[in-house]
Design a protein around this motif. Structure first.
Motif, PDB file in Angstrom:
ATOM      1  N   HIS A 265      32.111 114.371 150.623  1.00 29.03           N
ATOM      2  CA  HIS A 265      31.366 115.641 150.565  1.00 29.03           C
ATOM      3  C   HIS A 265      32.157 116.569 149.647  1.00 29.03           C
ATOM      4  N   GLY A 266      32.694 117.658 150.176  1.00 28.32           N
ATOM      5  CA  GLY A 266      33.370 118.637 149.314  1.00 28.32           C
ATOM      6  C   GLY A 266      34.670 118.145 148.732  1.00 28.32           C
ATOM      7  N   GLY A 267      35.288 117.161 149.414  1.00 25.98           N
ATOM      8  CA  GLY A 267      36.567 116.656 148.917  1.00 25.98           C
ATOM      9  C   GLY A 267      36.409 115.829 147.657  1.00 25.98           C
ATOM     10  N   ASP A 295      32.335  96.207 141.419  1.00 21.30           N
ATOM     11  CA  ASP A 295      32.710  95.022 142.184  1.00 21.30           C
ATOM     12  C   ASP A 295      32.511  95.267 143.679  1.00 21.30           C
ATOM     13  N   LYS A 296      31.608  94.490 144.285  1.00 19.24           N
ATOM     14  CA  LYS A 296      31.290  94.701 145.706  1.00 19.24           C
ATOM     15  C   LYS A 296      32.448  94.307 146.626  1.00 19.24           C
ATOM     16  N   GLU A 297      33.389  93.515 146.088  1.00 18.27           N
ATOM     17  CA  GLU A 297      34.557  93.115 146.896  1.00 18.27           C
ATOM     18  C   GLU A 297      35.608  94.238 146.897  1.00 18.27           C
ATOM     19  N   ARG A 301      35.142 103.446 144.489  1.00 20.86           N
ATOM     20  CA  ARG A 301      33.911 104.080 144.006  1.00 20.86           C
ATOM     21  C   ARG A 301      34.270 105.086 142.934  1.00 20.86           C
ATOM     22  N   LEU A 302      33.389 105.239 141.997  1.00 22.32           N
ATOM     23  CA  LEU A 302      33.630 106.210 140.944  1.00 22.32           C
ATOM     24  C   LEU A 302      33.378 107.599 141.534  1.00 22.32           C
ATOM     25  N   MET A 303      34.448 108.328 141.816  1.00 19.96           N
ATOM     26  CA  MET A 303      34.298 109.640 142.448  1.00 19.96           C
ATOM     27  C   MET A 303      33.565 110.602 141.502  1.00 19.96           C
ATOM     28  N   GLY A 304      32.671 111.410 142.077  1.00 16.40           N
ATOM     29  CA  GLY A 304      31.908 112.347 141.258  1.00 16.40           C
ATOM     30  C   GLY A 304      30.648 111.733 140.683  1.00 16.40           C
ATOM     31  N   PHE A 305      30.350 110.510 141.102  1.00 17.81           N
ATOM     32  CA  PHE A 305      29.106 109.859 140.675  1.00 17.81           C
ATOM     33  C   PHE A 305      28.243 109.571 141.890  1.00 17.81           C
ATOM     34  N   GLY A 306      26.948 109.789 141.724  1.00 20.07           N
ATOM     35  CA  GLY A 306      26.009 109.491 142.793  1.00 20.07           C
ATOM     36  C   GLY A 306      25.782 110.696 143.677  1.00 20.07           C
ATOM     37  N   HIS A 307      24.654 110.728 144.318  1.00 14.40           N
ATOM     38  CA  HIS A 307      24.340 111.812 145.230  1.00 14.40           C
ATOM     39  C   HIS A 307      23.307 111.325 146.225  1.00 14.40           C
ATOM     40  N   PRO A 315      20.882 119.065 139.029  1.00 17.56           N
ATOM     41  CA  PRO A 315      20.670 120.217 138.133  1.00 17.56           C
ATOM     42  C   PRO A 315      21.919 121.082 138.006  1.00 17.56           C
ATOM     43  N   ARG A 316      22.727 121.088 139.052  1.00 17.36           N
ATOM     44  CA  ARG A 316      23.972 121.877 139.013  1.00 17.36           C
ATOM     45  C   ARG A 316      24.944 121.255 138.020  1.00 17.36           C
ATOM     46  N   ALA A 317      24.928 119.914 137.949  1.00 20.52           N
ATOM     47  CA  ALA A 317      25.839 119.228 137.018  1.00 20.52           C
ATOM     48  C   ALA A 317      25.478 119.589 135.578  1.00 20.52           C
ATOM     49  N   VAL A 363      27.789 117.484 140.555  1.00 20.70           N
ATOM     50  CA  VAL A 363      28.419 118.785 140.272  1.00 20.70           C
ATOM     51  C   VAL A 363      29.941 118.709 140.418  1.00 20.70           C
ATOM     52  N   ASP A 364      30.393 117.866 141.348  1.00 26.35           N
ATOM     53  CA  ASP A 364      31.832 117.800 141.609  1.00 26.35           C
ATOM     54  C   ASP A 364      32.603 117.165 140.470  1.00 26.35           C
ATOM     55  N   PHE A 365      31.934 116.322 139.717  1.00 28.47           N
ATOM     56  CA  PHE A 365      32.602 115.691 138.594  1.00 28.47           C
ATOM     57  C   PHE A 365      33.066 116.777 137.613  1.00 28.47           C
TER      58      PHE A 365
HETATM   59  N1  ACO Z   1      30.521 104.296 142.551  1.00 29.53           N
HETATM   60  C1  ACO Z   1      30.070 103.009 142.578  1.00 29.53           C
HETATM   61  N2  ACO Z   1      28.976 102.612 143.266  1.00 29.53           N
HETATM   62  C2  ACO Z   1      28.301 103.541 143.952  1.00 29.53           C
HETATM   63  C3  ACO Z   1      28.703 104.890 143.960  1.00 29.53           C
HETATM   64  C4  ACO Z   1      29.851 105.259 143.224  1.00 29.53           C
HETATM   65  N3  ACO Z   1      30.287 106.527 143.210  1.00 29.53           N
HETATM   66  N4  ACO Z   1      27.851 105.617 144.724  1.00 29.53           N
HETATM   67  C5  ACO Z   1      26.932 104.747 145.171  1.00 29.53           C
HETATM   68  N5  ACO Z   1      27.201 103.499 144.711  1.00 29.53           N
HETATM   69  C6  ACO Z   1      26.384 102.285 144.929  1.00 29.53           C
HETATM   70  C7  ACO Z   1      26.576 101.721 146.329  1.00 29.53           C
HETATM   71  O1  ACO Z   1      27.619 100.781 146.372  1.00 29.53           O
HETATM   72  C8  ACO Z   1      25.222 101.124 146.578  1.00 29.53           C
HETATM   73  O2  ACO Z   1      25.144  99.903 145.877  1.00 29.53           O
HETATM   74  P1  ACO Z   1      24.266  98.680 146.455  1.00 29.53           P
HETATM   75  O3  ACO Z   1      22.836  99.195 146.506  1.00 29.53           O
HETATM   76  O4  ACO Z   1      24.484  97.586 145.485  1.00 29.53           O
HETATM   77  O5  ACO Z   1      24.829  98.392 147.834  1.00 29.53           O
HETATM   78  C9  ACO Z   1      24.254 102.078 145.901  1.00 29.53           C
HETATM   79  O6  ACO Z   1      25.016 102.680 144.849  1.00 29.53           O
HETATM   80  C10 ACO Z   1      23.717 103.163 146.823  1.00 29.53           C
HETATM   81  O7  ACO Z   1      24.816 103.821 147.425  1.00 29.53           O
HETATM   82  P2  ACO Z   1      24.766 104.548 148.845  1.00 29.53           P
HETATM   83  O8  ACO Z   1      26.171 104.671 149.376  1.00 29.53           O
HETATM   84  O9  ACO Z   1      23.755 103.902 149.719  1.00 29.53           O
HETATM   85  O10 ACO Z   1      24.225 105.957 148.443  1.00 29.53           O
HETATM   86  P3  ACO Z   1      24.264 107.213 149.357  1.00 29.53           P
HETATM   87  O11 ACO Z   1      23.107 108.036 148.967  1.00 29.53           O
HETATM   88  O12 ACO Z   1      24.399 106.855 150.786  1.00 29.53           O
HETATM   89  O13 ACO Z   1      25.666 107.914 148.967  1.00 29.53           O
HETATM   90  C11 ACO Z   1      27.291 109.263 147.959  1.00 29.53           C
HETATM   91  C12 ACO Z   1      25.794 109.003 148.193  1.00 29.53           C
HETATM   92  C13 ACO Z   1      28.048 109.316 149.319  1.00 29.53           C
HETATM   93  C14 ACO Z   1      27.463 110.621 147.291  1.00 29.53           C
HETATM   94  C15 ACO Z   1      27.871 108.120 147.075  1.00 29.53           C
HETATM   95  O14 ACO Z   1      27.171 108.056 145.847  1.00 29.53           O
HETATM   96  C16 ACO Z   1      29.377 108.268 146.829  1.00 29.53           C
HETATM   97  O15 ACO Z   1      30.172 107.812 147.646  1.00 29.53           O
HETATM   98  N6  ACO Z   1      29.764 108.930 145.684  1.00 29.53           N
HETATM   99  C17 ACO Z   1      31.156 109.162 145.386  1.00 29.53           C
HETATM  100  C18 ACO Z   1      31.644 110.349 146.171  1.00 29.53           C
HETATM  101  C19 ACO Z   1      31.081 111.671 145.637  1.00 29.53           C
HETATM  102  O16 ACO Z   1      31.072 111.932 144.446  1.00 29.53           O
HETATM  103  N7  ACO Z   1      30.655 112.546 146.585  1.00 29.53           N
HETATM  104  C20 ACO Z   1      30.121 113.861 146.246  1.00 29.53           C
HETATM  105  C21 ACO Z   1      28.759 114.038 146.737  1.00 29.53           C
HETATM  106  S1  ACO Z   1      28.103 115.527 146.107  1.00 29.53           S
HETATM  107  C22 ACO Z   1      28.615 116.745 147.111  1.00 29.53           C
HETATM  108  O17 ACO Z   1      29.080 116.574 148.206  1.00 29.53           O
HETATM  109  C23 ACO Z   1      28.471 118.120 146.553  1.00 29.53           C
END
Ligand code: ACO
Length: 428
Positions: A265-267, A295-297, A301-307, A315-317, A363-365
């Protein structure tokens, strides 16, 4: 005729109303499911499909990348409003008039001192303590020096609690940093604006006149606005949940700070810089880390990616990326860690794994990158997020109490042992 959803279980059908929000979002109202069905419940770990409340504060559409506070586009607010105006808007529902804004500002200033005895509490923490843990504890400790609960039926009492926490929170946040840096505590200067004063409280030196920097203050203002609310995320849901037991505003916010602390989350903004630094130390090979993330093994995780919600772009990013480019340019900053960040984003945005899963820089990235450029220590990043999120937490807490929502108490599906006979220790 109003729409209904039908659920059929063991041949029996139950009908539930569909509720529609002002943006045509639809939800199945299952409030009566357990009563009607004799105890059947729903299962939704992580609440990906569950609306916990009706709310009129923030609207977001993850598919289209829309974020609005009280109907106003985040792009307009970030561009045209300041943080205090946005805080007022979130909490009270309307943009303030000039007079309302000036009163809000003045009332906050009146409260912007912290009881001297709070220093003794801060003193007890080791210097190495993480500022989020310290901030959560200090916010909790504030209760001892201020009324522990708020009479939510009194507009005046509610307003007083709101300006009190808006005023004292930045002081406490700045103190957590000064403690780590062995700097004398600073109460700020009420002739400065809210954000400028925050910057002064963090960075002023005892033997030097504080000099304000417009680029820095504008960037900080924007960052706080972008973080100010995000509907029912983990920390906000925590604030509402704690408040639903009628715990006070400060106690609920202290719990929200703890929820925000986590790296998912915020961290995340702190985790972003730590990850970039680790990549740099390891030789700066971004491709290796992209492979690790895929790599699933590997748990990396790439921090700052995904939401959780934004599955196309955040949109904030978008707004903050532009701001990051401006700040880095204006301050003339060159930093190998920031080059690694750019490289990672470029590769990931084209890589199939990330494209297919719709994983974009959030946005955190970029906020981590700006905070670093502004000279804010990495471990303070999440505190900066908390400073921005404060008005959102207040607004959500206030809304929850004014709507007289019931205590939050989810159900579960029990998967443990069925009844067993107790055996005394000699028999086990
Ligand atoms: N790096 C690599 N793979 C990822 C990442 C990542 N950052 N995020 C998601 N994935 C992959 C998962 O492994 C999964 O793959 P699969 O379908 O092959 O199993 C797929 O993408 C979906 O991931 P979920 O964990 O189901 O997605 P969810 O919506 O639950 O999680 C989250 C979102 C927690 C933000 C996740 O993307 C993550 O851990 N990101 C990194 C931490 C981060 O940046 N957090 C900030 C969030 S923004 C905020 O709080 C303001």
């Amino acid at each position: 005729m109003s729409e209904k959803a039908t659920i059929t279980i063991d041949g029996k059908s139950y009908e539930f109303p569909i509720i529609t929000g002002t943006e045509n979002e639809k939800g199945i109202d299952i409030k009566n499911l357990r009563n009607a069905s004799g105890g059947i419940t729903t299962l939704d770990p992580g609440f990906k499909n569950t609306g916990s409340c009706e709310s009129a504060i923030t609207y977001l559409d993850g598919e289209q990348g829309i974020l609005r506070y009280r109907g106003y586009a985040i792009e307009d607010l970030a561009d045209k409003a300041n943080f205090l105006e946005v805080a007022y808007l979130l909490i009270f529902g309307e943009l303030p008039t000039k007079a309302q804004l000036s009163k809000f500002d003045q009332d906050i200033k009146e409260e912007s001192h912290v009881d001297e005895d709070m220093k003794k509490i801060l003193d007890g923490f080791p210097k190495s303590a993480h500022p989020m843990g310290v901030l959560s504890s200090l916010t909790s400790a504030l209760i001892a020096f201020n009324p522990s609960s708020v009479d939510v039926d009194s507009e005046e009492a509610m307003y007083e609690a709101i300006v009190t926490i808006m005023a004292k929170f930045p002081v406490l946040a700045a103190w957590t940093m000064r403690k780590r840096k062995s700097l004398p505590l600073d109460y700020g200067d009420n002739s400065l604006g809210y954000v400028e004063n925050l910057h002064k409280m963090m960075f002023s030196k005892p033997n030097k006149t504080y000099e304000s920097n417009k680029i820095v203050n504008d960037a900080l203002d924007k960052l706080l606005i972008l973080h100010a609310d995000h509907e029912q995320n983990c920390s906000t849901s925590t604030v509402r949940m704690v408040g639903s037991s009628h715990a006070g505003l400060f106690a609920s916010i202290s719990a929200g700070i703890s929820a925000l602390w986590g790296p998912l989350h915020g961290g995340a903004n702190q985790a972003v810089i730590e990850m970039l630094e680790a990549i740099k130390t390891d030789g700066g090979d971004t491709a290796k880390y992209i492979d690790k993330a895929k790599d699933k093994e590997d748990s990396f995780r790439l921090m700052g990616f995904g939401h959780r919600v934004y599955k196309n772009f955040d949109p904030r990013a978008k707004i903050i990326k532009k701001s990051a480019d401006e700040v880095l340019g204006d301050l003339g900053i060159e930093d190998p860690v920031l080059d690694i960040a750019k490289g990672l984003a470029q590769v990931a945005l084209k890589d199939d794994y990330f494209v297919q899963r719709k994983l974009y820089p959030n946005v955190d990235f970029y906020s981590g990158i700006i905070y670093r450029a502004l000279g804010i220590p990495t471990e303070m990043f999440t505190v900066m997020f908390a400073l921005g999120r404060l008005p959102g937490w207040i607004a959500q807490w206030r809304e929850m109490r004014l709507r007289k929502e019931p205590i939050g108490r989810p159900r579960q599906i029990y998967i443990g042992e069925t009844h067993r006979e107790f055996k005394s220790v000699s028999e086990r």
